[in-house]
Design a protein around this motif. Structure first.
Motif, PDB file in Angstrom:
ATOM      1  N   LEU A  48       9.074  12.594   2.864  1.00 32.83           N
ATOM      2  CA  LEU A  48       8.157  11.590   2.371  1.00 32.83           C
ATOM      3  C   LEU A  48       8.458  10.388   1.124  1.00 32.83           C
ATOM      4  O   LEU A  48      10.137  10.651   0.311  1.00 32.83           O
ATOM      5  CB  LEU A  48       6.717  12.466   1.765  1.00 32.83           C
ATOM      6  N   PRO A  49       8.517   9.149   1.584  1.00 33.47           N
ATOM      7  CA  PRO A  49       7.414   8.438   2.681  1.00 33.47           C
ATOM      8  C   PRO A  49       8.366   8.435   3.664  1.00 33.47           C
ATOM      9  O   PRO A  49      10.026   7.926   3.199  1.00 33.47           O
ATOM     10  CB  PRO A  49       6.911   7.529   1.813  1.00 33.47           C
ATOM     11  N   CYS A  50       7.986   8.760   5.029  1.00 38.07           N
ATOM     12  CA  CYS A  50       8.332   8.514   6.152  1.00 38.07           C
ATOM     13  C   CYS A  50       7.347   7.575   7.678  1.00 38.07           C
ATOM     14  O   CYS A  50       5.911   7.610   7.229  1.00 38.07           O
ATOM     15  CB  CYS A  50       8.992   9.289   6.705  1.00 38.07           C
ATOM     16  N   VAL A  51       8.132   7.118   8.554  1.00 42.33           N
ATOM     17  CA  VAL A  51       7.701   6.696   9.365  1.00 42.33           C
ATOM     18  C   VAL A  51       7.340   7.604  10.828  1.00 42.33           C
ATOM     19  O   VAL A  51       9.058   8.128  11.282  1.00 42.33           O
ATOM     20  CB  VAL A  51       8.178   5.655   9.761  1.00 42.33           C
ATOM     21  N   LEU A  52       7.337   8.111  11.267  1.00 43.42           N
ATOM     22  CA  LEU A  52       6.744   8.801  12.336  1.00 43.42           C
ATOM     23  C   LEU A  52       5.877   8.047  13.865  1.00 43.42           C
ATOM     24  O   LEU A  52       4.881   6.684  13.543  1.00 43.42           O
ATOM     25  CB  LEU A  52       6.132   9.983  11.913  1.00 43.42           C
ATOM     26  N   THR A  53       6.762   7.655  15.052  1.00 44.17           N
ATOM     27  CA  THR A  53       5.554   7.594  16.268  1.00 44.17           C
ATOM     28  C   THR A  53       4.883   8.282  16.930  1.00 44.17           C
ATOM     29  O   THR A  53       6.331   9.673  17.213  1.00 44.17           O
ATOM     30  CB  THR A  53       6.267   6.695  16.992  1.00 44.17           C
ATOM     31  N   ALA A  54       4.308   8.802  17.559  1.00 45.55           N
ATOM     32  CA  ALA A  54       2.900   9.507  17.830  1.00 45.55           C
ATOM     33  C   ALA A  54       3.687   9.747  19.926  1.00 45.55           C
ATOM     34  O   ALA A  54       3.545   8.381  20.471  1.00 45.55           O
ATOM     35  CB  ALA A  54       1.907   9.326  17.801  1.00 45.55           C
ATOM     36  N   GLN A  55       3.799  10.697  20.226  1.00 45.04           N
ATOM     37  CA  GLN A  55       4.087  10.702  21.679  1.00 45.04           C
ATOM     38  C   GLN A  55       2.688  11.352  21.891  1.00 45.04           C
ATOM     39  O   GLN A  55       1.866  11.850  21.733  1.00 45.04           O
ATOM     40  CB  GLN A  55       5.201  11.906  22.330  1.00 45.04           C
ATOM     41  N   LYS A  56       3.087  10.995  23.233  1.00 45.20           N
ATOM     42  CA  LYS A  56       1.476  11.510  24.466  1.00 45.20           C
ATOM     43  C   LYS A  56       1.383  13.290  24.096  1.00 45.20           C
ATOM     44  O   LYS A  56       2.653  13.201  24.104  1.00 45.20           O
ATOM     45  CB  LYS A  56       1.326  10.963  25.714  1.00 45.20           C
ATOM     46  N   GLY A  57       0.306  13.526  23.856  1.00 43.20           N
ATOM     47  CA  GLY A  57      -0.072  14.932  23.517  1.00 43.20           C
ATOM     48  C   GLY A  57       0.102  15.468  22.717  1.00 43.20           C
ATOM     49  O   GLY A  57      -0.118  17.017  21.859  1.00 43.20           O
ATOM     50  N   GLY A  91       4.899  19.397   4.520  1.00 49.89           N
ATOM     51  CA  GLY A  91       5.451  20.390   3.948  1.00 49.89           C
ATOM     52  C   GLY A  91       5.054  20.373   1.709  1.00 49.89           C
ATOM     53  O   GLY A  91       4.637  18.599   2.422  1.00 49.89           O
ATOM     54  N   SER A  92       5.312  20.547   1.561  1.00 53.46           N
ATOM     55  CA  SER A  92       5.791  19.652  -0.212  1.00 53.46           C
ATOM     56  C   SER A  92       7.314  18.450   0.324  1.00 53.46           C
ATOM     57  O   SER A  92       7.956  18.912   0.180  1.00 53.46           O
ATOM     58  CB  SER A  92       5.598  20.458  -1.462  1.00 53.46           C
ATOM     59  N   GLY A  93       6.427  16.965  -0.260  1.00 58.20           N
ATOM     60  CA  GLY A  93       7.562  15.960  -0.126  1.00 58.20           C
ATOM     61  C   GLY A  93       8.285  16.383   1.585  1.00 58.20           C
ATOM     62  O   GLY A  93       9.409  15.733   1.229  1.00 58.20           O
ATOM     63  N   ALA A  94       8.226  16.823   2.273  1.00 57.92           N
ATOM     64  CA  ALA A  94       8.592  16.246   3.311  1.00 57.92           C
ATOM     65  C   ALA A  94       7.924  17.226   4.478  1.00 57.92           C
ATOM     66  O   ALA A  94       6.735  17.433   4.793  1.00 57.92           O
ATOM     67  CB  ALA A  94       9.778  17.039   3.304  1.00 57.92           C
ATOM     68  N   VAL A  95       8.476  16.713   5.804  1.00 59.61           N
ATOM     69  CA  VAL A  95       7.540  17.190   7.033  1.00 59.61           C
ATOM     70  C   VAL A  95       8.731  17.618   8.008  1.00 59.61           C
ATOM     71  O   VAL A  95       9.271  16.907   8.252  1.00 59.61           O
ATOM     72  CB  VAL A  95       6.760  15.642   7.677  1.00 59.61           C
ATOM     73  N   THR A  96       8.122  18.515   8.498  1.00 57.44           N
ATOM     74  CA  THR A  96       9.244  18.839  10.092  1.00 57.44           C
ATOM     75  C   THR A  96       8.489  18.477  11.332  1.00 57.44           C
ATOM     76  O   THR A  96       7.267  18.759  11.484  1.00 57.44           O
ATOM     77  CB  THR A  96       8.503  20.766   9.752  1.00 57.44           C
ATOM     78  N   VAL A  97       9.240  18.004  11.935  1.00 53.91           N
ATOM     79  CA  VAL A  97       8.252  17.486  13.380  1.00 53.91           C
ATOM     80  C   VAL A  97       9.745  17.611  14.517  1.00 53.91           C
ATOM     81  O   VAL A  97      10.466  18.366  14.422  1.00 53.91           O
ATOM     82  CB  VAL A  97       8.884  15.572  12.705  1.00 53.91           C
ATOM     83  N   GLU A 132      13.677  17.955  10.116  1.00 59.86           N
ATOM     84  CA  GLU A 132      12.999  17.470   8.483  1.00 59.86           C
ATOM     85  C   GLU A 132      13.273  16.592   7.912  1.00 59.86           C
ATOM     86  O   GLU A 132      14.609  16.161   7.830  1.00 59.86           O
ATOM     87  CB  GLU A 132      13.058  18.997   7.686  1.00 59.86           C
ATOM     88  N   VAL A 133      11.973  15.650   7.707  1.00 54.54           N
ATOM     89  CA  VAL A 133      11.964  14.612   6.435  1.00 54.54           C
ATOM     90  C   VAL A 133      11.355  14.120   5.595  1.00 54.54           C
ATOM     91  O   VAL A 133      10.028  14.469   5.806  1.00 54.54           O
ATOM     92  CB  VAL A 133      11.100  13.015   8.281  1.00 54.54           C
ATOM     93  N   MET A 176       0.935  -1.222  -0.004  1.00 54.10           N
ATOM     94  CA  MET A 176      -0.420   0.088   0.380  1.00 54.10           C
ATOM     95  C   MET A 176       0.539   1.151   0.049  1.00 54.10           C
ATOM     96  O   MET A 176       1.625   1.842   0.889  1.00 54.10           O
ATOM     97  CB  MET A 176      -0.930   0.158   1.295  1.00 54.10           C
ATOM     98  N   PRO A 177       1.085   1.811  -1.202  1.00 56.95           N
ATOM     99  CA  PRO A 177       1.211   3.089  -0.750  1.00 56.95           C
ATOM    100  C   PRO A 177       1.693   4.011  -0.421  1.00 56.95           C
ATOM    101  O   PRO A 177       0.377   4.506  -0.139  1.00 56.95           O
ATOM    102  CB  PRO A 177       1.470   3.869  -2.259  1.00 56.95           C
ATOM    103  N   PHE A 178       2.539   4.517   0.375  1.00 57.16           N
ATOM    104  CA  PHE A 178       2.293   5.731   1.871  1.00 57.16           C
ATOM    105  C   PHE A 178       2.957   7.199   1.678  1.00 57.16           C
ATOM    106  O   PHE A 178       3.730   6.991   0.857  1.00 57.16           O
ATOM    107  CB  PHE A 178       2.169   5.249   2.436  1.00 57.16           C
ATOM    108  N   ASP A 179       2.297   8.468   1.929  1.00 57.07           N
ATOM    109  CA  ASP A 179       3.326   9.546   2.177  1.00 57.07           C
ATOM    110  C   ASP A 179       3.963   8.990   3.791  1.00 57.07           C
ATOM    111  O   ASP A 179       5.179   9.381   4.154  1.00 57.07           O
ATOM    112  CB  ASP A 179       2.517  10.327   2.110  1.00 57.07           C
ATOM    113  N   ILE A 180       3.261   8.787   4.465  1.00 56.65           N
ATOM    114  CA  ILE A 180       3.492   8.757   5.994  1.00 56.65           C
ATOM    115  C   ILE A 180       2.849   7.563   6.690  1.00 56.65           C
ATOM    116  O   ILE A 180       1.710   7.273   6.591  1.00 56.65           O
ATOM    117  CB  ILE A 180       2.934  10.158   7.110  1.00 56.65           C
ATOM    118  N   ALA A 181       3.530   6.572   7.369  1.00 58.78           N
ATOM    119  CA  ALA A 181       2.630   5.881   8.358  1.00 58.78           C
ATOM    120  C   ALA A 181       3.342   5.543   9.793  1.00 58.78           C
ATOM    121  O   ALA A 181       4.430   5.950  10.430  1.00 58.78           O
ATOM    122  CB  ALA A 181       3.970   4.433   7.701  1.00 58.78           C
TER     123      ALA A 181
END
Lengths: 389, 249
Positions: free
Chosen positions: B170-179, B149-155, B167-168, B108-113
């Protein structure tokens, strides 16, 4: 979210569909997070938590059983009952708001309104942008609405309404009031709008119950209501009473929510409060109270579930709804009072919820058909003889 | 944007958790299951990105038990698709779970997992990052803010003594922190909509679990506290015990 899990001694969750459980759990989490922390403050100040209305609308609990084209979620009757149960676990005032807005005002417009009236009001009421109330009870006509004195006189292009209503939940904050009045053609329902000339809705003050709810008087001094605001399908008092059946069904479920809230609170307290070297819950006198309350709550839950099935099948008779409202409101009031005693002196502080529930349930016991009137409805159903005529 | 939130069904932390009779698993009697709370942040963030920029949100779960309730909850929150990889193993290690999810994500193609930073059952905090490694993608763990952003995310992520900004591409993998956000309630309309949606099942070659649970036992009961006296008179005895017995002074 909160640790509240309710009381389910008889595994009644098994009777629910996955969607019904999801609806219940969603509203339950909402109440734990958004209502329980703020409600005592509102009750203390005598204010309705108006800030919750947009959130309730977003959640979808305003007019939830209506079709989607009118802004509803097309939920079944059991879902509606479960919503009432969870809202009243927070406070009867909140459930009263939802009952009156959804089951009385929106239901009346949905069941008896013209297509134009439905399109004009229902989607906006579902979004919480417009609030509804329902004016049937009068200062001198409570249990006997047939004797109402509010009059609708035919004028050019509509009716002129004269009279007053009392004990109207949401009255002061409502944008539209479904008002019942005696017209030439019998009792009719009218959509009276906020701001109409001669119409006012002063809030009633000094309540010791439902303090977080707005209760008002509706005063109509020759209010000119255009023809387009007459509910075309509501002819006779039966239409108004049909709306009450919707609301009473919700009260039967809601009362169980309030009872469960008190039961859980008393249980948590009694497990941790130690006297004479052991938790209060370890004393036989208290265990007897728990056993009695558990039994009564479970019986009331069974009534609700069966009534829900009957209603879903279109077979719930008004006397069957009366039986559940009568039993469950009484049961919840008894449970709330008992739980208050089990909290000892702490029970009189509004930091604890049981006394607030008990005070609320005094009103629930008496409104939407007093306990006594429901007794007589059952008496008539059993004997075939109406004691109140 | 194509967003995938990987989610897990976990025991509700309010449920009592005890070892089962076999001594190697959890006694499921009286345990209720919920969507892993950290995963809920991941789902919510995907929905917010979709709300702002359009796109599609898929929720993906690999589960040995029936996770349809948890997936349906995500659909009711507003996800567009739910995919379930049925797994015969009731419990497995982070590495083989990641292999399973990576295999599913390849299809499954994705931008962010998006993952939760950890599941609150085993608390490994590994799966998202291993998936990124297996897929050869950049990853940032425990993000507390995401800007697309375009083609990238700033986290942003909270690090000791400060905030890291990455700045990462795409595609990339992120894991979510509480809050990271405040997850929305599933709306009642959403619940009714989700009722009508199909949960897609994906059949994959299932890797063996690399971990064998030999034994599970409850932690030893905490010893009773000791009252050494009352008021100021107790202080000398307390100090002596803290110094000589607990050796913390």
């Amino acid at each position: 979210m909160g640790d509240y899990r309710g009381v389910d001694f008889y595994g009644l969750d098994d009777l629910l569909t996955e969607e019904q459980r999801m609806v219940r759990d969603t509203v339950r989490d909402f109440v734990s997070a958004e209502v329980v922390p703020i409600i005592a403050g509102h009750a203390r100040d005598g204010t309705f938590p108006l800030e919750l209305v947009p959130k309730l609308a977003e959640l979808g609990v305003l007019g939830p059983t209506l079709p989607e084209e009118y802004g509803g979620a097309a939920l079944d009757d059991v879902c509606y009952g479960l919503i009432c149960q969870e809202l009243e676990r927070g406070d009867s005032a909140l459930r009263s708001f939802a009952s009156v807005h959804s089951s009385l005002a929106m239901h009346a417009i949905f069941a008896f309104g013209s297509e134009e009236q439905k399109r004009r009001w229902l989607p906006r009421m579902a979004r919480g942008e417009k609030i509804g109330c329902f004016g049937l009870t009068e200062p001198d006509h409570g249990s006997d609405p047939a004797g109402m004195s509010t009059r609708a006189t035919r004028i050019d292009g509509g009716h002129s309404l004269h009279g007053s209503k009392m004990w109207i939940t949401n009255g002061t904050i409502a944008d539209v009031a479904v008002v019942w009045a005696q017209a030439e053609s019998g009792v009719r329902g009218f959509l009276v709008e906020k701001g109409m000339k001669g119409f006012s809705a002063p809030e009633m003050k000094g309540k010791l119950s439902l303090r977080a709810s707005v209760t008002s008087e509706l005063v109509m001094e020759d209010v000119e209501v255009p023809e387009g605001n007459l509910l075309p399908g509501a002819k006779g008092l039966g239409a108004a009473l049909a709306c009450l059946n919707q609301a009473r069904f919700g009260i039967a479920w809601g009362s169980v929510g309030a009872a469960q809230a008190c039961f859980e609170e008393a249980l948590a307290y009694q497990r941790t409060r130690v006297q004479f070297g052991k938790p209060l819950a370890g004393f036989q006198l208290n265990q007897a109270k728990f056993a009695d309350m558990l039994t009564e709550i479970t019986k009331a839950q069974l009534l609700c579930h069966r009534l829900g099935s009957l209603k879903s099948a279109g077979k719930a008779a008004h006397a069957q709804i009366s039986l559940a409202k009568r039993n469950n409101a009484r049961m919840a009031l008894d449970v709330a009072r008992t739980c208050r005693t089990m909290l000892g002196a702490n029970g009189i502080l509004d930091e604890y919820h049981s006394m607030r529930h008990a005070a609320n349930l005094e009103a629930v016991y008496t409104y939407e058909g007093t306990h006594e009137i429901h007794t007589l409805i059952l008496g008539a159903a059993v004997t075939g003889i109406e004691a109140f005529r | 944007m194509k967003l995938v939130a990987c989610v897990k069904r976990v025991p509700d932390t309010a449920s009592p958790v005890r070892p089962a009779a076999d001594g190697r698993s959890i006694d499921l009697g009286g345990v209720s299951f919920v969507l892993n709370p950290y995963d809920e942040y991941a789902v919510e963030e995907c929905l917010r990105i979709k709300d702002a920029r359009g796109g599609e949100v898929t929720v993906l779960s690999a589960s040995g038990a029936d996770a349809s309730k948890e997936l349906r909850h995500c659909l009711a929150m507003g996800a567009d698709r739910a995919v379930l990889v049925k797994d015969a193993a009731v419990d497995r290690d982070a590495r083989s779970t990641a292999a399973l999810l990576a295999a599913a994500l390849k299809g499954m193609p994705f931008d962010i997992a998006f993952f939760g930073r950890q599941a609150v059952d085993h608390d490994n905090a590994q799966v998202g990052l291993i998936v990124a490694t297996l897929l050869g993608l950049p990853a940032v763990a425990e993000v507390s803010q995401v800007e697309v952003g375009s083609g990238a995310v700033t986290v942003r992520r909270e690090a000791e003594g400060g905030i890291e900004v990455h700045e990462v591409p795409l595609p990339c993998v992120l894991t979510a922190q509480k809050g990271l956000n405040e997850p929305r309630y599933a709306s009642l309309k959403g619940i009714m909509k989700a009722k009508k949606m199909q949960i897609e099942e994906m059949a994959l070659e299932i890797p063996d679990s690399l971990l064998d649970v030999l034994r599970m036992e409850p932690p030893p009961p905490r010893p009773q506290g000791r009252v050494v006296g009352e008021g100021a008179a107790a202080v000398p005895a307390l100090v002596r015990l803290l110094r000589d017995e607990a050796k913390v002074l």
